[in-house]
Design a protein around this motif. Structure first.
Motif, mmCIF file in Angstrom:
data_model
loop_
_atom_site.group_PDB
_atom_site.id
_atom_site.type_symbol
_atom_site.label_atom_id
_atom_site.label_comp_id
_atom_site.label_asym_id
_atom_site.label_seq_id
_atom_site.Cartn_x
_atom_site.Cartn_y
_atom_site.Cartn_z
ATOM 1 N N VAL A 85 -17.404 0.947 44.672
ATOM 2 C CA VAL A 85 -17.867 0.228 43.492
ATOM 3 C C VAL A 85 -18.610 1.221 42.618
ATOM 4 O O VAL A 85 -19.376 2.044 43.110
ATOM 5 N N TYR A 86 -18.370 1.158 41.319
ATOM 6 C CA TYR A 86 -19.047 2.039 40.369
ATOM 7 C C TYR A 86 -19.864 1.172 39.429
ATOM 8 O O TYR A 86 -19.419 0.116 39.005
ATOM 9 N N ALA A 87 -21.065 1.605 39.139
ATOM 10 C CA ALA A 87 -21.930 0.858 38.233
ATOM 11 C C ALA A 87 -22.508 1.821 37.205
ATOM 12 O O ALA A 87 -22.664 3.016 37.459
ATOM 13 N N ALA A 88 -22.797 1.271 36.028
ATOM 14 C CA ALA A 88 -23.386 2.079 34.962
ATOM 15 C C ALA A 88 -24.333 1.214 34.147
ATOM 16 O O ALA A 88 -24.166 0.000 34.058
ATOM 17 N N ALA A 89 -25.323 1.850 33.580
ATOM 18 C CA ALA A 89 -26.249 1.190 32.661
ATOM 19 C C ALA A 89 -26.348 2.064 31.415
ATOM 20 O O ALA A 89 -26.406 3.286 31.510
ATOM 21 N N VAL A 90 -26.352 1.410 30.266
ATOM 22 C CA VAL A 90 -26.378 2.145 29.002
ATOM 23 C C VAL A 90 -27.401 1.507 28.073
ATOM 24 O O VAL A 90 -27.472 0.289 27.958
ATOM 25 N N ILE A 91 -28.193 2.346 27.421
ATOM 26 C CA ILE A 91 -29.103 1.890 26.375
ATOM 27 C C ILE A 91 -28.597 2.497 25.072
ATOM 28 O O ILE A 91 -28.569 3.723 24.912
ATOM 29 N N LEU A 92 -28.151 1.639 24.162
ATOM 30 C CA LEU A 92 -27.618 2.106 22.882
ATOM 31 C C LEU A 92 -28.748 2.251 21.858
ATOM 32 O O LEU A 92 -29.726 1.510 21.910
ATOM 33 N N PRO A 93 -28.587 3.179 20.936
ATOM 34 C CA PRO A 93 -29.584 3.288 19.864
ATOM 35 C C PRO A 93 -29.595 2.012 19.024
ATOM 36 O O PRO A 93 -28.559 1.362 18.882
ATOM 37 N N PRO A 94 -30.748 1.635 18.469
ATOM 38 C CA PRO A 94 -30.808 0.427 17.636
ATOM 39 C C PRO A 94 -29.786 0.484 16.505
ATOM 40 O O PRO A 94 -29.606 1.510 15.856
ATOM 41 N N GLY A 95 -29.088 -0.624 16.306
ATOM 42 C CA GLY A 95 -28.120 -0.709 15.227
ATOM 43 C C GLY A 95 -26.775 -0.084 15.518
ATOM 44 O O GLY A 95 -25.883 -0.110 14.682
ATOM 45 N N LYS A 96 -26.591 0.465 16.702
ATOM 46 C CA LYS A 96 -25.313 1.087 17.060
ATOM 47 C C LYS A 96 -24.281 0.007 17.333
ATOM 48 O O LYS A 96 -24.483 -0.878 18.150
ATOM 49 N N TYR A 97 -23.161 0.055 16.626
ATOM 50 C CA TYR A 97 -22.090 -0.918 16.793
ATOM 51 C C TYR A 97 -20.904 -0.229 17.448
ATOM 52 O O TYR A 97 -20.446 0.803 16.974
ATOM 53 N N ILE A 98 -20.430 -0.798 18.533
ATOM 54 C CA ILE A 98 -19.238 -0.280 19.207
ATOM 55 C C ILE A 98 -18.214 -1.402 19.228
ATOM 56 O O ILE A 98 -18.428 -2.444 19.857
#
Length: 113
Positions: A85-98
């Motif tokens: 099992v692979y897990a990831a956590a991401v914190i995007l910069p404010p206002g970043k749209y993907i």
């Protein structure tokens, strides 16, 4: 306008003038009608996607969490009994749209790549 010009315009633009929209609606050519219909469907999908992603960011943009970092997490795999099992956590910069940001299981393999 030639059909090839209309096709190029509608496939590259995200918005068109009301005047052009009226011309396309009045055009009697079936291929032009189909291209315009496809363009409108694409615009509707894009609008819906923007709204969906905005809902994902609702917590981060709420006054309660102002100035705090919030991580988005996801896991992928078969589970500990069937394989890794692979897990990831991401914190995007404010206002970043993907675009198409979603759970990995809900994203088509081609888009995931």
């Amino acid at each position: 306008m030639k059909i090839c010009e209309i096709k190029k315009l509608l496939s590259s633009e995200t918005d068109i003038s009301e005047e052009l929209a009226m011309q396309l609606l009045a055009d009697k050519r079936v291929s032009v009608q189909k291209m315009y219909e496809k363009f409108l469907k694409r615009k509707e999908k894009e609008k819906n996607e923007l709204e969906r992603v905005a809902r994902l960011y609702k917590i981060e943009t709420s006054p309660r969490f102002l100035g705090q970092k919030i991580a988005g997490i996801d896991e992928a795999g078969r589970g500990p009994l069937a394989g890794p099992v692979y897990a990831a956590a991401v914190i995007l910069p404010p206002g970043k749209y993907i675009a198409k940001l979603n759970d990995s299981k809900k994203v088509a393999p081609k888009v995931r790549e």
